[in-house]
Design a protein around this motif. Structure first.
Motif, PDB file in Angstrom:
ATOM      1  N   LEU A 234      -7.282 -18.518 -10.847  1.00 41.16           N
ATOM      2  CA  LEU A 234      -5.977 -19.086 -11.228  1.00 41.16           C
ATOM      3  C   LEU A 234      -4.891 -18.667 -10.239  1.00 41.16           C
ATOM      4  N   TYR A 235      -4.874 -17.369  -9.876  1.00 40.92           N
ATOM      5  CA  TYR A 235      -3.909 -16.896  -8.880  1.00 40.92           C
ATOM      6  C   TYR A 235      -4.060 -17.688  -7.574  1.00 40.92           C
ATOM      7  N   GLN A 236      -5.305 -17.867  -7.139  1.00 45.13           N
ATOM      8  CA  GLN A 236      -5.537 -18.581  -5.878  1.00 45.13           C
ATOM      9  C   GLN A 236      -5.031 -20.022  -5.973  1.00 45.13           C
ATOM     10  N   TYR A 237      -5.284 -20.655  -7.101  1.00 46.89           N
ATOM     11  CA  TYR A 237      -4.848 -22.035  -7.311  1.00 46.89           C
ATOM     12  C   TYR A 237      -3.321 -22.151  -7.263  1.00 46.89           C
ATOM     13  N   CYS A 238      -2.628 -21.138  -7.771  1.00 52.91           N
ATOM     14  CA  CYS A 238      -1.161 -21.165  -7.852  1.00 52.91           C
ATOM     15  C   CYS A 238      -0.485 -20.536  -6.633  1.00 52.91           C
ATOM     16  N   GLY A 239      -1.251 -20.167  -5.624  1.00 59.13           N
ATOM     17  CA  GLY A 239      -0.661 -19.599  -4.421  1.00 59.13           C
ATOM     18  C   GLY A 239      -0.068 -18.221  -4.637  1.00 59.13           C
ATOM     19  N   VAL A 240      -0.681 -17.441  -5.535  1.00 57.93           N
ATOM     20  CA  VAL A 240      -0.204 -16.081  -5.812  1.00 57.93           C
ATOM     21  C   VAL A 240      -0.901 -15.102  -4.870  1.00 57.93           C
ATOM     22  N   GLU A 241      -0.135 -14.230  -4.204  1.00 57.58           N
ATOM     23  CA  GLU A 241      -0.730 -13.180  -3.372  1.00 57.58           C
ATOM     24  C   GLU A 241      -1.452 -12.186  -4.268  1.00 57.58           C
ATOM     25  N   ILE A 242      -2.700 -11.861  -3.941  1.00 56.20           N
ATOM     26  CA  ILE A 242      -3.499 -10.952  -4.775  1.00 56.20           C
ATOM     27  C   ILE A 242      -3.691  -9.620  -4.051  1.00 56.20           C
ATOM     28  N   TYR A 243      -3.300  -8.541  -4.729  1.00 59.41           N
ATOM     29  CA  TYR A 243      -3.524  -7.186  -4.226  1.00 59.41           C
ATOM     30  C   TYR A 243      -4.526  -6.515  -5.160  1.00 59.41           C
ATOM     31  N   PHE A 244      -5.519  -5.854  -4.594  1.00 58.59           N
ATOM     32  CA  PHE A 244      -6.549  -5.206  -5.399  1.00 58.59           C
ATOM     33  C   PHE A 244      -6.249  -3.714  -5.510  1.00 58.59           C
ATOM     34  N   ALA A 245      -6.065  -3.252  -6.745  1.00 62.09           N
ATOM     35  CA  ALA A 245      -5.784  -1.829  -6.977  1.00 62.09           C
ATOM     36  C   ALA A 245      -6.978  -0.992  -6.534  1.00 62.09           C
ATOM     37  N   GLU A 246      -6.696   0.224  -6.068  1.00 62.08           N
ATOM     38  CA  GLU A 246      -7.770   1.106  -5.601  1.00 62.08           C
ATOM     39  C   GLU A 246      -8.683   1.529  -6.744  1.00 62.08           C
ATOM     40  N   SER A 247      -8.088   1.778  -7.894  1.00 51.79           N
ATOM     41  CA  SER A 247      -8.850   2.177  -9.080  1.00 51.79           C
ATOM     42  C   SER A 247      -7.890   2.181 -10.261  1.00 51.79           C
ATOM     43  N   ILE A 248      -8.451   2.299 -11.453  1.00 49.35           N
ATOM     44  CA  ILE A 248      -7.614   2.403 -12.651  1.00 49.35           C
ATOM     45  C   ILE A 248      -6.730   3.654 -12.546  1.00 49.35           C
ATOM     46  N   ASP A 249      -7.292   4.740 -12.024  1.00 46.06           N
ATOM     47  CA  ASP A 249      -6.541   5.995 -11.915  1.00 46.06           C
ATOM     48  C   ASP A 249      -5.332   5.871 -11.001  1.00 46.06           C
ATOM     49  N   LYS A 250      -5.445   5.015  -9.980  1.00 44.25           N
ATOM     50  CA  LYS A 250      -4.348   4.875  -9.017  1.00 44.25           C
ATOM     51  C   LYS A 250      -3.454   3.674  -9.322  1.00 44.25           C
ATOM     52  N   MET A 251      -3.634   3.097 -10.507  1.00 46.50           N
ATOM     53  CA  MET A 251      -2.873   1.903 -10.856  1.00 46.50           C
ATOM     54  C   MET A 251      -1.372   2.137 -10.789  1.00 46.50           C
ATOM     55  N   SER A 252      -0.896   3.263 -11.364  1.00 49.07           N
ATOM     56  CA  SER A 252       0.548   3.511 -11.406  1.00 49.07           C
ATOM     57  C   SER A 252       1.111   3.684  -9.994  1.00 49.07           C
ATOM     58  N   GLU A 253       0.321   4.298  -9.113  1.00 51.06           N
ATOM     59  CA  GLU A 253       0.740   4.462  -7.717  1.00 51.06           C
ATOM     60  C   GLU A 253       0.761   3.108  -7.000  1.00 51.06           C
ATOM     61  N   ASN A 254      -0.297   2.316  -7.212  1.00 51.90           N
ATOM     62  CA  ASN A 254      -0.397   1.009  -6.557  1.00 51.90           C
ATOM     63  C   ASN A 254       0.665   0.026  -7.029  1.00 51.90           C
ATOM     64  N   VAL A 255       1.005   0.099  -8.315  1.00 53.90           N
ATOM     65  CA  VAL A 255       1.989  -0.840  -8.853  1.00 53.90           C
ATOM     66  C   VAL A 255       3.365  -0.608  -8.226  1.00 53.90           C
ATOM     67  N   LYS A 256       3.651   0.641  -7.903  1.00 56.29           N
ATOM     68  CA  LYS A 256       4.931   0.952  -7.237  1.00 56.29           C
ATOM     69  C   LYS A 256       4.916   0.490  -5.783  1.00 56.29           C
ATOM     70  N   GLU A 257       3.734   0.542  -5.145  1.00 61.40           N
ATOM     71  CA  GLU A 257       3.626   0.106  -3.752  1.00 61.40           C
ATOM     72  C   GLU A 257       3.693  -1.419  -3.628  1.00 61.40           C
ATOM     73  N   VAL A 258       2.965  -2.092  -4.506  1.00 63.96           N
ATOM     74  CA  VAL A 258       2.834  -3.553  -4.410  1.00 63.96           C
ATOM     75  C   VAL A 258       4.038  -4.283  -5.005  1.00 63.96           C
ATOM     76  N   LYS A 259       4.629  -3.705  -6.071  1.00 62.11           N
ATOM     77  CA  LYS A 259       5.740  -4.333  -6.802  1.00 62.11           C
ATOM     78  C   LYS A 259       5.352  -5.752  -7.274  1.00 62.11           C
ATOM     79  N   PRO A 260       4.270  -5.851  -8.067  1.00 55.96           N
ATOM     80  CA  PRO A 260       3.792  -7.180  -8.474  1.00 55.96           C
ATOM     81  C   PRO A 260       4.726  -7.867  -9.467  1.00 55.96           C
ATOM     82  N   ASN A 261       4.581  -9.185  -9.540  1.00 55.40           N
ATOM     83  CA  ASN A 261       5.294  -9.977 -10.554  1.00 55.40           C
ATOM     84  C   ASN A 261       4.442 -10.150 -11.800  1.00 55.40           C
ATOM     85  N   VAL A 262       3.125 -10.004 -11.640  1.00 56.08           N
ATOM     86  CA  VAL A 262       2.210 -10.234 -12.759  1.00 56.08           C
ATOM     87  C   VAL A 262       0.997  -9.324 -12.640  1.00 56.08           C
TER      88      VAL A 262
END
Length: 590
Positions: A234-262
């Motif tokens: 769905l993301y690909q169909y809608c032209g959404v940039e996809i970032y893959f988190a390193e792991s569940i443990d690093k989710m909070s760190e990754n979310v601050k780096e990526v600043k996702p909308n969804v």
């Protein structure tokens, strides 16, 4: 104009309409590395050419076992599908015995694995399977790296054959086998066609408000689960940039780096995010703490569409500015939408995050329905807390006489692989029996009330719906996990895994003489009495015959690895009961 009727049409559609410079992004050795829509297509075709040269035929099964979501997974997925072969994703966390069963059942000849841990588990059973080659995503000494497939496909001379294979793939052809993690028995291979998944992407897209070609997403739910996999399409169909988190443990760190909308998650992860926020709130002092809990209490009363009136909205405006804006900043600052599936979302979480301007849109579906059946949508009055939204277009839901939810539509699976008997057992004509109990209100919102197979009768002949009780009990910060028991017994009871982290903090502040190791916590009468208050509070919302009359605390954290939970975080009820049969007997046999 690219016509989308098969899964592999989606990346070409993205290239044609959005041509992203950062289509897929993964972190390698501390650095985020992206590929563009064009590079994505180029690598997909190289994989297809390489697999062709390796002798891959239509309907061959290629297994993929990855501990993390990553660019390679998606490139490989589309490269496999273009040839009319099938991608068989396998949960990395299941046992080697289950690896053995799935690989033999689907007769996979090639397997791609992410890392050494998965490889070692695979190697323990590889000789029992039909596997001819194993490739790795990580560089592992002595193993064949997946880029060897790309190198093999570097020569474009067989691209015409790739195009010929693509043209022969029809929408109703099998695309993937997804083996359900299963709370009981052997996993079943759910057969999903290209059309099953494509129809679900196109019909779900109308419910998700993206800024097409500009939004960013963070992906961390296992892509072997159909929920995240469909969302990635769905993301690909809608032209959404996809970032893959390193792991569940690093989710909070990754979310601050990526600043996702969804982002998408299961309820347990949203609960953990909320618990962390509440822990930080408890550490505040003075006026800051007063304001924090004023905002929380206000948020817990939230109703969509200004239903609480002007005075509530006036207060909410200040709460958002003073408190909730900090929550949002802690999750990157741009998070406008979160999607939840796989299990019931606690209404308090839907309220508090919507109040904080990070609404969680709860949906409903199953692997067998590709997966989305219904989903909430803030637009057009389509968001109702406590429901899983309205049914998506082209899907039909009806409620059977016994309350079971039946689903019909282009998203319903082709059946269980090599198992016509089990397929027949869940189908009535074109209707799939979900095993869930629910109701549709007068405005068309679907509400799940329980899992049919999980309902049980006490020895007094009274029906008990454990999921309702469990969801209510888990709203307590003292309770991490809970399973209601009592089938054939005189009364309902519960096995409870305490929230050890929260309770340690609580003990440090209130009862410093109590030891904080797990065994001491579960045997502490002070802790038991405090949790009883929480149980008694929850019981008030249920009939006398449903109420949890007693409980036992378990001395360890329930996890996937320890066998308490399925990879999609559902309770393995039979396994939990067996594991704690001593505690169960203490409840009913003493």
């Amino acid at each position: 104009m690219t016509n989308i009727s098969r899964i592999f049409d989606i990346p070409y559609y993205q290239l044609e309409h959005y041509a992203l410079s950062k289509a897929l992004t993964t972190k390698y050795d501390g650095e985020w590395l992206s590929i563009s829509s064009q590079e994505y297509i180029s690598q997909i075709n190289a994989v297809s050419r390489g697999l062709l040269r390796m002798g891959v035929h239509p309907n061959d099964k290629i297994a993929v076992i990855s501990s993390t979501n990553r660019t390679e997974w998606n490139v490989l997925d589309i490269g496999i599908l273009q040839l009319g072969a099938q991608n068989v994703p396998i949960y990395p966390t299941i046992s080697k015995e289950e690896y053995n069963y799935i690989l033999n059942h689907c007769e996979a000849t090639i397997c791609f694995v992410s890392d050494l841990e998965v490889l070692e588990k695979l190697n323990a059973i590889k000789t029992n399977t039909k596997l001819k080659k194993v490739f790795t995503f990580n560089e592992i000494e002595g193993e064949i790296h997946w880029k060897e497939v790309l190198k093999l496909g570097g020569d474009r001379s067989n691209q015409e054959e790739v195009e010929s294979r693509k043209n022969k793939v029809k929408p109703n052809d099998l695309a993937t086998l997804i083996y359900t993690s299963g709370t009981t028995g052997r996993p079943k291979g759910v057969m999903l066609s290209h059309n099953n998944l494509v129809s679900n992407v196109l019909d779900s897209e109308k419910r998700v408000p993206f800024d097409y070609g500009k939004s960013k997403a963070l992906s961390f739910l296992p892509v072997c689960h159909v929920f995240e996999r469909m969302i990635l399409y769905l993301y690909q169909y809608c032209g959404v940039e996809i970032y893959f988190a390193e792991s569940i443990d690093k989710m909070s760190e990754n979310v601050k780096e990526v600043k996702p909308n969804v982002m998408t998650a299961v309820p347990r992860l949203y609960e953990k995010v909320f618990d962390k926020i509440m822990t930080k709130g408890n550490e505040l002092t003075g006026i800051k703490k007063i304001l924090f809990f004023w905002a929380v209490n206000l948020g817990l009363q939230y109703q969509p569409y200004r239903a609480n009136g002007w005075w509530y909205e006036f207060q909410l405006k200040f709460a958002r500015k003073l408190i909730f804006s900090k929550w949002k900043a802690g999750l990157g600052g741009n998070l406008d939408l979160m999607v939840s599936g796989s299990a019931a979302l606690q209404p308090r979480l839907a309220r508090i995050f919507a109040a904080a301007e990070m609404p969680i849109m709860e949906g409903y579906g199953l692997t067998e329905t590709s997966p989305v059946v219904s989903v909430n949508d803030q637009r057009h009055g389509g968001f109702r807390i406590g429901t899983v939204g309205r049914v998506i277009d082209h899907v039909e839901v009806k409620i059977a006489e016994d309350g079971e939810i039946l689903v019909k539509g282009p998203n319903v699976m082709q059946g269980y692989y090599k198992n016509p008997e089990k397929t027949a057992g869940v189908m009535t004509g074109d209707y799939f029996h979900t095993g869930d109990i629910g109701e549709i209100d007068q405005d068309g919102f679907l509400k799940i009330t329980d899992r049919k197979k999980e309902m049980f009768k006490t020895s007094g002949g009274k029906y008990v719906a454990p999921a309702l009780l469990e969801n209510e009990l888990k709203q307590s910060r003292f309770i991490e996990q809970v399973m209601v028991v009592g089938e054939g017994e005189k009364m309902p009871a519960a096995l409870i895994q305490p929230n050890f982290g929260f309770i340690k903090d609580w003990i440090a502040k209130k009862h410093k003489d109590v030891n904080t190791d797990m065994d001491s916590i579960v045997s502490s009468q002070i802790v038991i009495d405090r949790i009883k208050i929480e149980v008694d509070k929850s019981n008030k919302k249920f009939g006398h015959w449903e109420q949890v009359k007693t409980f036992q605390l378990t001395p360890e954290i329930w996890s996937i690895d320890a066998g308490h939970l399925t990879p999609s975080m559902k309770l393995k009820r039979k396994a939990i009961k067996e594991k704690y049969i001593g505690l169960y007997n203490k409840i009913y046999r003493t």
